[in-house]
Design a protein around this motif. Structure first.
Motif, PDB file in Angstrom:
ATOM      1  N   THR A 190       0.807  -1.277  -0.158  1.00  0.00           N
ATOM      2  CA  THR A 190      -0.122  -0.009   0.025  1.00  0.00           C
ATOM      3  C   THR A 190       0.773   1.261   0.044  1.00  0.00           C
ATOM      4  O   THR A 190       0.374   2.289  -0.361  1.00  0.00           O
ATOM      5  CB  THR A 190      -0.843   0.165   1.272  1.00  0.00           C
ATOM      6  N   ALA A 191       2.211   1.233   0.246  1.00  0.00           N
ATOM      7  CA  ALA A 191       2.922   2.487   0.306  1.00  0.00           C
ATOM      8  C   ALA A 191       4.461   1.945   0.160  1.00  0.00           C
ATOM      9  O   ALA A 191       4.891   0.970   0.569  1.00  0.00           O
ATOM     10  CB  ALA A 191       2.725   3.128   1.673  1.00  0.00           C
ATOM     11  N   ILE A 192       5.234   2.943  -0.275  1.00  0.00           N
ATOM     12  CA  ILE A 192       6.843   2.684  -0.456  1.00  0.00           C
ATOM     13  C   ILE A 192       7.445   3.896   0.251  1.00  0.00           C
ATOM     14  O   ILE A 192       7.145   4.974   0.201  1.00  0.00           O
ATOM     15  CB  ILE A 192       7.228   2.632  -1.842  1.00  0.00           C
ATOM     16  N   HIS A 193       8.404   3.640   1.041  1.00  0.00           N
ATOM     17  CA  HIS A 193       9.159   4.529   1.924  1.00  0.00           C
ATOM     18  C   HIS A 193      10.447   4.470   1.608  1.00  0.00           C
ATOM     19  O   HIS A 193      11.067   3.339   1.123  1.00  0.00           O
ATOM     20  CB  HIS A 193       9.159   4.276   3.452  1.00  0.00           C
ATOM     21  N   LEU A 194      11.041   5.606   1.339  1.00  0.00           N
ATOM     22  CA  LEU A 194      12.481   5.751   1.113  1.00  0.00           C
ATOM     23  C   LEU A 194      13.123   6.402   2.219  1.00  0.00           C
ATOM     24  O   LEU A 194      12.812   7.438   2.775  1.00  0.00           O
ATOM     25  CB  LEU A 194      12.648   6.741  -0.224  1.00  0.00           C
ATOM     26  N   SER A 195      14.283   5.803   2.873  1.00  0.00           N
ATOM     27  CA  SER A 195      14.891   6.325   3.964  1.00  0.00           C
ATOM     28  C   SER A 195      15.416   7.679   3.927  1.00  0.00           C
ATOM     29  O   SER A 195      15.772   8.275   5.050  1.00  0.00           O
ATOM     30  CB  SER A 195      15.939   5.433   4.559  1.00  0.00           C
ATOM     31  N   ALA A 196      16.036   8.308   2.734  1.00  0.00           N
ATOM     32  CA  ALA A 196      16.635   9.396   2.529  1.00  0.00           C
ATOM     33  C   ALA A 196      16.534   9.832   1.152  1.00  0.00           C
ATOM     34  O   ALA A 196      16.454   8.893   0.213  1.00  0.00           O
ATOM     35  CB  ALA A 196      17.888   9.144   2.964  1.00  0.00           C
ATOM     36  N   ASN A 197      16.534  11.218   0.844  1.00  0.00           N
ATOM     37  CA  ASN A 197      16.015  11.716  -0.635  1.00  0.00           C
ATOM     38  C   ASN A 197      17.010  12.629  -1.045  1.00  0.00           C
ATOM     39  O   ASN A 197      16.672  13.455  -1.805  1.00  0.00           O
ATOM     40  CB  ASN A 197      14.823  11.844  -0.671  1.00  0.00           C
ATOM     41  N   THR A 198      18.311  12.653  -0.495  1.00  0.00           N
ATOM     42  CA  THR A 198      19.269  13.822  -0.662  1.00  0.00           C
ATOM     43  C   THR A 198      20.629  13.259  -1.082  1.00  0.00           C
ATOM     44  O   THR A 198      20.875  12.248  -0.631  1.00  0.00           O
ATOM     45  CB  THR A 198      19.400  14.727   0.591  1.00  0.00           C
ATOM     46  N   GLY A 253      19.611   6.061  -0.525  1.00  0.00           N
ATOM     47  CA  GLY A 253      18.444   5.663   0.740  1.00  0.00           C
ATOM     48  C   GLY A 253      18.312   4.158   0.145  1.00  0.00           C
ATOM     49  O   GLY A 253      18.423   3.632  -0.768  1.00  0.00           O
ATOM     50  N   ARG A 254      17.386   3.798   1.144  1.00  0.00           N
ATOM     51  CA  ARG A 254      16.840   2.362   1.000  1.00  0.00           C
ATOM     52  C   ARG A 254      15.369   2.170   1.067  1.00  0.00           C
ATOM     53  O   ARG A 254      14.748   2.895   1.782  1.00  0.00           O
ATOM     54  CB  ARG A 254      17.257   1.458   2.344  1.00  0.00           C
ATOM     55  N   PHE A 255      14.737   1.628   0.179  1.00  0.00           N
ATOM     56  CA  PHE A 255      13.364   1.209   0.121  1.00  0.00           C
ATOM     57  C   PHE A 255      12.568   0.433   1.170  1.00  0.00           C
ATOM     58  O   PHE A 255      13.371  -0.700   1.320  1.00  0.00           O
ATOM     59  CB  PHE A 255      12.892   0.983  -1.475  1.00  0.00           C
ATOM     60  N   SER A 256      11.496   0.399   1.601  1.00  0.00           N
ATOM     61  CA  SER A 256      10.695  -0.413   2.297  1.00  0.00           C
ATOM     62  C   SER A 256       9.467  -0.282   1.955  1.00  0.00           C
ATOM     63  O   SER A 256       9.075   0.832   1.416  1.00  0.00           O
ATOM     64  CB  SER A 256      11.093  -0.296   3.852  1.00  0.00           C
TER      65      SER A 256
END
Length: 199
Positions: A71-79, A91-94
């Motif tokens: 239902t959703a994807i998270h990215l630990s960092a985006n810079t 970053g890492r996806f979860s």
């Protein structure tokens, strides 16, 4: 398999062979895709060759629940800093999924002009250098696919930060002058050398 109509099937484990105890059977190994319901496994056996009375009884009932896509994807960092070397981890996806112990595969549907790549669950830079002058924000689209094929697509904004340039050396173009030169005579010019990371 219970249903309307029910689905049945059979398999032969051993024929005219003595079965030792204990007996281990692997009825299924893998992932059930597109199946949901109650599965009942029965074991049949014959006591004698003559008479051939077949006895059977259920030994296990399996309940297969329908798959729920992420239902959703998270990215630990985006810079990421501009001019970062290739394969720099951003970053890492979860993924968020109501199914327990589900595995996920990630991929890029839009990589912002070959600027980014996914390796496993990591978002990394590619061999194409990132310059903040070309855009401080880059849009990417990521797909997360679970073990049963359910998926979700989600957009992320990656921020490319400029690198502060510091002088690394100062050079004088000319270091000699004729004696008795009048005041204000130009000896040479000062040149500052700078270098950005990765150059």
């Amino acid at each position: 398999v219970t249903g309307d109509p029910p689905v049945t099937g059979s398999m032969t484990v051993a024929k005219r062979q003595l079965l030792s105890e204990p007996l281990e059977l692997t009825l299924f190994q893998g992932t059930l895709v597109g199946l949901a319901g109650v599965f009942e496994v029965s074991l049949g056996y014959q006591l004698t060759e003559k008479g051939s009375q077949l006895l059977s009884a259920p030994i296990v009932t399996l309940t297969v629940r329908p798959n729920h896509p992420p239902t959703a994807i998270h990215l630990s960092a985006n810079t990421v800093a501009e001019l970062s070397p290739a394969n720099t981890v951003i970053g890492r996806f979860s993924s968020v999924d109501s199914d327990k112990q589900d595995g996920f595969v990630y991929g890029l549907l839009d990589d912002a002009g070959y600027s980014f790549q996914v390796v496993g669950d990591k978002l990394q830079t590619t061999v194409f250098s990132l310059h903040s002058n070309d855009g401080a924000e880059r849009e990417i689209t990521v797909r997360s696919v679970d073990a049963a094929g359910g998926f979700i697509d989600q957009q992320f904004t990656i921020h490319v930060t400029p690198v502060v340039v510091k002088p690394t050396a100062i050079h004088l173009t000319r270091q000699t002058i004729v004696e008795n030169s009048p005041a204000g005579t130009v000896v040479g010019r000062l040149v500052t050398e700078t270098r950005k990371p990765g150059t």
